[in-house]
Structure formats: structure tokens, C-alpha cells
Design a protein around this motif. Structure first.
Motif, mmCIF file in Angstrom:
data_model
loop_
_atom_site.group_PDB
_atom_site.id
_atom_site.type_symbol
_atom_site.label_atom_id
_atom_site.label_comp_id
_atom_site.label_asym_id
_atom_site.label_seq_id
_atom_site.Cartn_x
_atom_site.Cartn_y
_atom_site.Cartn_z
ATOM 1 N N ASN A 1 0.851 -1.192 0.000
ATOM 2 C CA ASN A 1 0.000 0.000 0.000
ATOM 3 C C ASN A 1 0.885 1.241 0.000
ATOM 4 O O ASN A 1 1.630 1.477 0.930
ATOM 5 C CB ASN A 1 -0.892 -0.034 1.238
ATOM 6 C CG ASN A 1 -1.761 1.183 1.369
ATOM 7 O OD1 ASN A 1 -1.799 2.019 0.489
ATOM 8 N ND2 ASN A 1 -2.460 1.275 2.467
ATOM 9 N N ALA B 1 -4.988 -12.851 5.617
ATOM 10 C CA ALA B 1 -5.380 -12.516 4.246
ATOM 11 C C ALA B 1 -6.831 -12.052 4.187
ATOM 12 O O ALA B 1 -7.156 -11.106 3.454
ATOM 13 C CB ALA B 1 -5.166 -13.720 3.327
ATOM 14 N N MET B 2 -7.713 -12.696 4.947
ATOM 15 C CA MET B 2 -9.124 -12.283 4.981
ATOM 16 C C MET B 2 -9.256 -10.869 5.533
ATOM 17 O O MET B 2 -9.979 -10.038 4.988
ATOM 18 C CB MET B 2 -9.949 -13.256 5.840
ATOM 19 C CG MET B 2 -10.136 -14.619 5.233
ATOM 20 S SD MET B 2 -10.827 -15.846 6.391
ATOM 21 C CE MET B 2 -12.330 -15.068 6.919
ATOM 22 N N LEU C 1 -6.895 -8.495 5.729
ATOM 23 C CA LEU C 1 -6.272 -7.524 4.829
ATOM 24 C C LEU C 1 -7.137 -7.265 3.600
ATOM 25 O O LEU C 1 -7.209 -6.126 3.127
ATOM 26 C CB LEU C 1 -4.884 -8.013 4.405
ATOM 27 C CG LEU C 1 -3.831 -7.998 5.507
ATOM 28 C CD1 LEU C 1 -2.558 -8.703 5.040
ATOM 29 C CD2 LEU C 1 -3.538 -6.585 5.971
ATOM 30 N N SER C 2 -7.809 -8.279 3.117
ATOM 31 C CA SER C 2 -8.704 -8.111 1.979
ATOM 32 C C SER C 2 -9.865 -7.180 2.333
ATOM 33 O O SER C 2 -10.220 -6.288 1.544
ATOM 34 C CB SER C 2 -9.231 -9.468 1.522
ATOM 35 O OG SER C 2 -10.171 -9.317 0.500
ATOM 36 N N MET C 3 -10.442 -7.362 3.513
ATOM 37 C CA MET C 3 -11.560 -6.517 3.930
ATOM 38 C C MET C 3 -11.088 -5.076 4.156
ATOM 39 O O MET C 3 -11.767 -4.129 3.769
ATOM 40 C CB MET C 3 -12.225 -7.063 5.191
ATOM 41 C CG MET C 3 -13.466 -6.284 5.587
ATOM 42 S SD MET C 3 -14.378 -7.022 6.955
ATOM 43 C CE MET C 3 -15.209 -8.360 6.102
ATOM 44 N N ALA D 1 -8.496 -3.564 2.713
ATOM 45 C CA ALA D 1 -8.215 -2.969 1.407
ATOM 46 C C ALA D 1 -9.504 -2.629 0.670
ATOM 47 O O ALA D 1 -9.613 -1.560 0.043
ATOM 48 C CB ALA D 1 -7.360 -3.922 0.568
ATOM 49 N N ASP D 2 -10.504 -3.507 0.755
ATOM 50 C CA ASP D 2 -11.773 -3.269 0.082
ATOM 51 C C ASP D 2 -12.474 -2.028 0.644
ATOM 52 O O ASP D 2 -12.960 -1.191 -0.117
ATOM 53 C CB ASP D 2 -12.678 -4.495 0.213
ATOM 54 C CG ASP D 2 -13.983 -4.318 -0.536
ATOM 55 O OD1 ASP D 2 -13.933 -4.088 -1.765
ATOM 56 O OD2 ASP D 2 -15.049 -4.406 0.105
ATOM 57 N N LYS E 1 -10.533 1.079 -0.424
ATOM 58 C CA LYS E 1 -10.678 1.298 -1.868
ATOM 59 C C LYS E 1 -12.047 1.887 -2.192
ATOM 60 O O LYS E 1 -12.145 2.843 -2.952
ATOM 61 C CB LYS E 1 -10.478 -0.022 -2.606
ATOM 62 C CG LYS E 1 -10.561 0.082 -4.104
ATOM 63 C CD LYS E 1 -10.194 -1.251 -4.720
ATOM 64 C CE LYS E 1 -11.173 -1.573 -5.813
ATOM 65 N NZ LYS E 1 -10.972 -2.907 -6.361
#
Length: 135
Positions: free
Chosen positions: A2, A110-111, A113-115, A117-118, A121
Motif C-alpha cells: 500500500n 489474508a481475509m 487484509l482483503s476486507m 483494502a476493500d 478502496k
């Protein structure tokens, strides 16, 4: 990685979990602040205007819990995203504001970090005002 250096406040009373979440976020390029209670989190929010997102556990020491914190942030600082993480069922989270996201425990880095980032974004794409309505 990031490159925007978003700031994430991690609110977790279990030190090892808080450190693990903070490390994962830092490794992904986020600036991280930490709090071990809702009151510490409120202090961090008061001192740091650049917080973009709060990741909080539900169960906390003291009179206030992570659900209370999520409601306060949604009301007083709706431009800040909130992720509530809990091992509980979602039944006690049904009355949370629509912009608050729920992350079940246990989860992988990973779950999470995905949330994160989403949410960041979406906020960047639609702007703060729209984010409050559609996140």
C-alpha cells in the motif's frame, strides 16, 4: 504494498492478537495505531485526525465494547471505516450501522487484509459522503 499509507487503528485487548493484526497491517504497508480498550481508542481518535479505518474486537474490558465504539464512530466520524471482529454469532451485530463491516473470528490475515483494502478502496473511489451510504 500500500503506497497511500492509510492509517488503521487496531483495537484489541488481547496483546498477542493486537500485535499480530498490527504486524500484518504494517507488513501490507499501512500505518498502524493500537489501543487495548475502547477508551484508549477514543483517545487515539481524538489525537489522530488521519485515521482512515478502525479494526476492533467486540469484547473489551470496561463498560464499553467494540459495538459501542463502532456506533460512536459511525455517528461522530462517519468518514472513518469500521470493521468489527468477533467470534460471536452475527445476531448481536444486526443493529450496527450499514457502513460497519463484520469480520468473523477466527480469520486469516489474508481475509482481514482483503476486507481492509476493500473498505479503503471503496472509500477512495466514491468519496467520503457516498461511502457512508454504500459501504
Amino acid at each position: 504494498m500500500n503506497t497511500n499509507r492509510h492509517t488503521v487503528l487496531v483495537v484489541e485487548d488481547e496483546a498477542l492478537i493486537r500485535f499480530a493484526v498490527a504486524d500484518a497491517l504494517e507488513d501490507a504497508g499501512y500505518q498502524v495505531l493500537e489501543a487495548a480498550s475502547v477508551l484508549e481508542a477514543v483517545g487515539q481518535l481524538g489525537l489522530n485526525e488521519d485515521i482512515d479505518l478502525v479494526v476492533t474486537d467486540v469484547d473489551m474490558p470496561g463498560a464499553l465494547n467494540g459495538l459501542d465504539l463502532a456506533r460512536m464512530i459511525s455517528e461522530c466520524a462517519p468518514h472513518i471505516g469500521v470493521i468489527v471482529s468477533s467470534g460471536r454469532g452475527r445476531d448481536d451485530m444486526t443493529d450496527l450501522p450499514q457502513t460497519v463491516r463484520c469480520l468473523p473470528k477466527p480469520c486469516t490475515a489474508a481475509m482481514m487484509l482483503s476486507m481492509v483494502a476493500d473498505m479503503l478502496k471503496r472509500r477512495a473511489l466514491v468519496g467520503d459522503e457516498s461511502f457512508r451510504r454504500i459501504a
